[in-house]
Design a protein around this motif. Sequence first.
Motif, PDB file in Angstrom:
ATOM      1  N   LEU A 185       1.060  -1.287   0.353  1.00 15.64           N
ATOM      2  CA  LEU A 185       0.101   0.268   0.101  1.00 15.64           C
ATOM      3  C   LEU A 185       0.641   1.176   0.626  1.00 15.64           C
ATOM      4  N   ILE A 186       0.492   2.418  -0.979  1.00 16.41           N
ATOM      5  CA  ILE A 186       0.850   4.065  -1.189  1.00 16.41           C
ATOM      6  C   ILE A 186       0.027   4.537  -1.100  1.00 16.41           C
ATOM      7  N   GLU A 187      -0.369   5.564   0.931  1.00 16.87           N
ATOM      8  CA  GLU A 187      -0.640   6.133   0.173  1.00 16.87           C
ATOM      9  C   GLU A 187      -0.335   7.471  -0.507  1.00 16.87           C
ATOM     10  N   GLU A 188      -1.571   8.165  -0.610  1.00 18.68           N
ATOM     11  CA  GLU A 188      -1.530   9.593  -2.031  1.00 18.68           C
ATOM     12  C   GLU A 188      -1.105  10.290  -1.314  1.00 18.68           C
ATOM     13  N   ASP A 189      -1.218  10.950   0.042  1.00 23.17           N
ATOM     14  CA  ASP A 189      -0.997  11.681   0.847  1.00 23.17           C
ATOM     15  C   ASP A 189       1.254  11.867   0.666  1.00 23.17           C
ATOM     16  N   ALA A 190       1.377  10.845   0.689  1.00 27.41           N
ATOM     17  CA  ALA A 190       2.613   9.813   1.256  1.00 27.41           C
ATOM     18  C   ALA A 190       3.690  10.175  -0.229  1.00 27.41           C
ATOM     19  N   ALA A 191       2.821   9.838  -1.664  1.00 23.37           N
ATOM     20  CA  ALA A 191       3.736  10.064  -2.432  1.00 23.37           C
ATOM     21  C   ALA A 191       3.090  11.727  -2.829  1.00 23.37           C
ATOM     22  N   LEU A 192       2.347  11.934  -2.512  1.00 19.33           N
ATOM     23  CA  LEU A 192       2.927  13.817  -3.496  1.00 19.33           C
ATOM     24  C   LEU A 192       3.491  14.725  -2.371  1.00 19.33           C
ATOM     25  N   ALA A 193       3.423  14.197  -0.831  1.00 12.26           N
ATOM     26  CA  ALA A 193       4.166  14.590   0.143  1.00 12.26           C
ATOM     27  C   ALA A 193       6.067  14.285  -0.469  1.00 12.26           C
ATOM     28  N   LEU A 194       6.201  13.273  -1.494  1.00 18.23           N
ATOM     29  CA  LEU A 194       7.422  12.959  -1.361  1.00 18.23           C
ATOM     30  C   LEU A 194       7.985  13.827  -3.352  1.00 18.23           C
ATOM     31  N   ALA A 195       6.757  13.853  -4.120  1.00 17.43           N
ATOM     32  CA  ALA A 195       6.832  14.848  -5.211  1.00 17.43           C
ATOM     33  C   ALA A 195       7.393  16.386  -4.825  1.00 17.43           C
ATOM     34  N   GLY A 196       6.697  16.354  -3.563  1.00 19.21           N
ATOM     35  CA  GLY A 196       6.535  18.138  -3.105  1.00 19.21           C
ATOM     36  C   GLY A 196       8.180  17.960  -2.937  1.00 19.21           C
ATOM     37  N   ALA A 197       8.974  17.468  -2.255  1.00 15.65           N
ATOM     38  CA  ALA A 197      10.300  17.213  -1.683  1.00 15.65           C
ATOM     39  C   ALA A 197      10.896  17.466  -3.502  1.00 15.65           C
ATOM     40  N   TYR A 198      11.206  16.169  -3.657  1.00 18.56           N
ATOM     41  CA  TYR A 198      11.332  16.676  -5.598  1.00 18.56           C
ATOM     42  C   TYR A 198      11.340  18.053  -6.214  1.00 18.56           C
ATOM     43  N   ILE A 199      10.223  18.423  -5.887  1.00 19.15           N
ATOM     44  CA  ILE A 199      10.086  19.977  -6.693  1.00 19.15           C
ATOM     45  C   ILE A 199      10.846  20.316  -5.573  1.00 19.15           C
ATOM     46  N   ASP A 200      10.440  20.811  -4.589  1.00 15.46           N
ATOM     47  CA  ASP A 200      11.109  21.949  -4.438  1.00 15.46           C
ATOM     48  C   ASP A 200      13.464  21.691  -4.353  1.00 15.46           C
ATOM     49  N   LEU A 201      13.582  20.121  -4.841  1.00  9.50           N
ATOM     50  CA  LEU A 201      15.224  20.230  -4.859  1.00  9.50           C
ATOM     51  C   LEU A 201      15.396  20.627  -6.196  1.00  9.50           C
ATOM     52  N   ALA A 202      14.477  20.187  -7.019  1.00  3.96           N
ATOM     53  CA  ALA A 202      14.211  20.807  -8.792  1.00  3.96           C
ATOM     54  C   ALA A 202      14.720  22.189  -9.004  1.00  3.96           C
ATOM     55  N   HIS A 203      13.715  22.719  -8.311  1.00  6.06           N
ATOM     56  CA  HIS A 203      13.984  24.265  -8.428  1.00  6.06           C
ATOM     57  C   HIS A 203      15.436  24.611  -8.037  1.00  6.06           C
ATOM     58  N   GLY A 204      15.221  24.512  -6.698  1.00  3.91           N
ATOM     59  CA  GLY A 204      16.626  24.823  -6.351  1.00  3.91           C
ATOM     60  C   GLY A 204      17.429  24.859  -6.815  1.00  3.91           C
ATOM     61  N   ALA A 205      17.542  23.632  -7.700  1.00  2.58           N
ATOM     62  CA  ALA A 205      18.614  23.537  -8.080  1.00  2.58           C
ATOM     63  C   ALA A 205      18.843  24.248  -9.669  1.00  2.58           C
ATOM     64  N   GLY A 206      17.599  25.294 -10.067  1.00  7.07           N
ATOM     65  CA  GLY A 206      17.129  25.918 -11.366  1.00  7.07           C
ATOM     66  C   GLY A 206      16.387  24.789 -12.349  1.00  7.07           C
ATOM     67  N   LEU A 207      16.213  23.744 -12.281  1.00  7.09           N
ATOM     68  CA  LEU A 207      15.158  23.100 -12.763  1.00  7.09           C
ATOM     69  C   LEU A 207      14.045  22.745 -12.852  1.00  7.09           C
ATOM     70  N   ALA A 208      13.650  23.096 -13.974  1.00  5.56           N
ATOM     71  CA  ALA A 208      11.704  22.868 -14.497  1.00  5.56           C
ATOM     72  C   ALA A 208      11.860  21.417 -13.842  1.00  5.56           C
ATOM     73  N   ILE A 209      10.502  20.729 -13.907  1.00  4.06           N
ATOM     74  CA  ILE A 209      10.064  19.927 -12.886  1.00  4.06           C
ATOM     75  C   ILE A 209       8.654  19.254 -13.748  1.00  4.06           C
ATOM     76  N   GLY A 210       8.675  18.377 -14.119  1.00  2.00           N
ATOM     77  CA  GLY A 210       7.354  18.020 -14.743  1.00  2.00           C
ATOM     78  C   GLY A 210       6.870  17.179 -14.342  1.00  2.00           C
ATOM     79  N   GLN A 211       5.532  17.132 -14.292  1.00  2.00           N
ATOM     80  CA  GLN A 211       3.911  15.604 -14.005  1.00  2.00           C
ATOM     81  C   GLN A 211       4.774  14.475 -14.501  1.00  2.00           C
ATOM     82  N   LYS A 212       5.077  13.589 -14.552  1.00  2.00           N
ATOM     83  CA  LYS A 212       4.759  12.137 -15.444  1.00  2.00           C
ATOM     84  C   LYS A 212       3.899  11.335 -14.999  1.00  2.00           C
ATOM     85  N   ASN A 213       2.753  11.096 -15.953  1.00  2.25           N
ATOM     86  CA  ASN A 213       1.229  10.475 -15.805  1.00  2.25           C
ATOM     87  C   ASN A 213       0.164  10.836 -14.988  1.00  2.25           C
ATOM     88  N   ALA A 214      -0.310   9.853 -14.096  1.00  2.00           N
ATOM     89  CA  ALA A 214      -0.814   9.696 -12.916  1.00  2.00           C
ATOM     90  C   ALA A 214      -1.802  11.517 -13.729  1.00  2.00           C
TER      91      ALA A 214
END
Length: 297
Positions: A185-214
């Motif tokens: 089981l993967i909870e939606e909130d947990a998956a989105l929280a990890l996605a948010g962490a990736y977004i912050d990291l990418a933006h901090g590195a100067g990268l645009a970030i794309g949502q893949k599927n979903a």
Amino acid sequence: MPQLIVVLVLALVLTGCQSSPTAGQEAESTAATTADDGAGTDSGSDDDAAAVTLPPTTGRFDYQLGTAYELDGGLDVVVRDATAQPADGAYGICYVNGFQTQPDQADLWLGDNEDLLLHDAAGELVIDPDWPDEYILDPSTEEQRDRILDLLGPVITGCADAGFSGVEIDNLDTWTRFDDPDTGLIEEDAALALAGAYIDLAHGAGLAIGQKNAAEATTAGRELGFDFAVTEECAAYTECGAYTDVYGEHVLQIEYTDNLPDGFEAVCADPDRGPLTILRDRDLVGPDDEAYAYEQC
């Protein structure tokens, strides 16, 4: 008359004592005006997102995860694996598997990091049935998300160091596919929280970030801060509008030759399709392979 002269002299003295705004005050006022003028960007509301560059919405697009190659006439937007180099002269998007393991990196996750992988109710590791050499990451707690980021964060920042302009994070939809405690089981909130962490990291590195599927999470993904979308087979599953309604023209669409219910002409005629829509072979091989296929609307 003497009293009038005294009043006039006092008025002149008081007027001279009133100071004009200092340079610091003027700079503060200018800075506030600039900040107000810069509010509201296509890339989100935070400062990091405002600094990234989004992919072009016109030109020639290719999806080269299986094999990286050059095409005659060049390309404008290219997605390549994080282990490859960005294409010369094109907007490069770096592929990172952010919610599952890569086939050749299982050793990174087993052993001391095995608790970061999803287990079923019996305690067995869960494997993606469609990709039997990939384990599923388990973002269920903040501590686990932090440790996952410790392992994958350098991959994302490495994309920026290599010269990519954007990154796409694959398998956000694990929470839609692994929804049973008995089998994993993967909870939606947990998956989105990890996605948010990736977004912050990418933006901090100067990268645009794309949502893949979903497609189920396009609104949530955009609100989290994803800048654009990469969708596979949205035409085959009649869900392209879920992406373009939310991300507008910033949608990169890939369809595959082995799943075209109505043919590629119908895909291109769909008003909901992404501006950059291509047809590729399932294994994304190079032009020298007889299975290679590539078309663009």
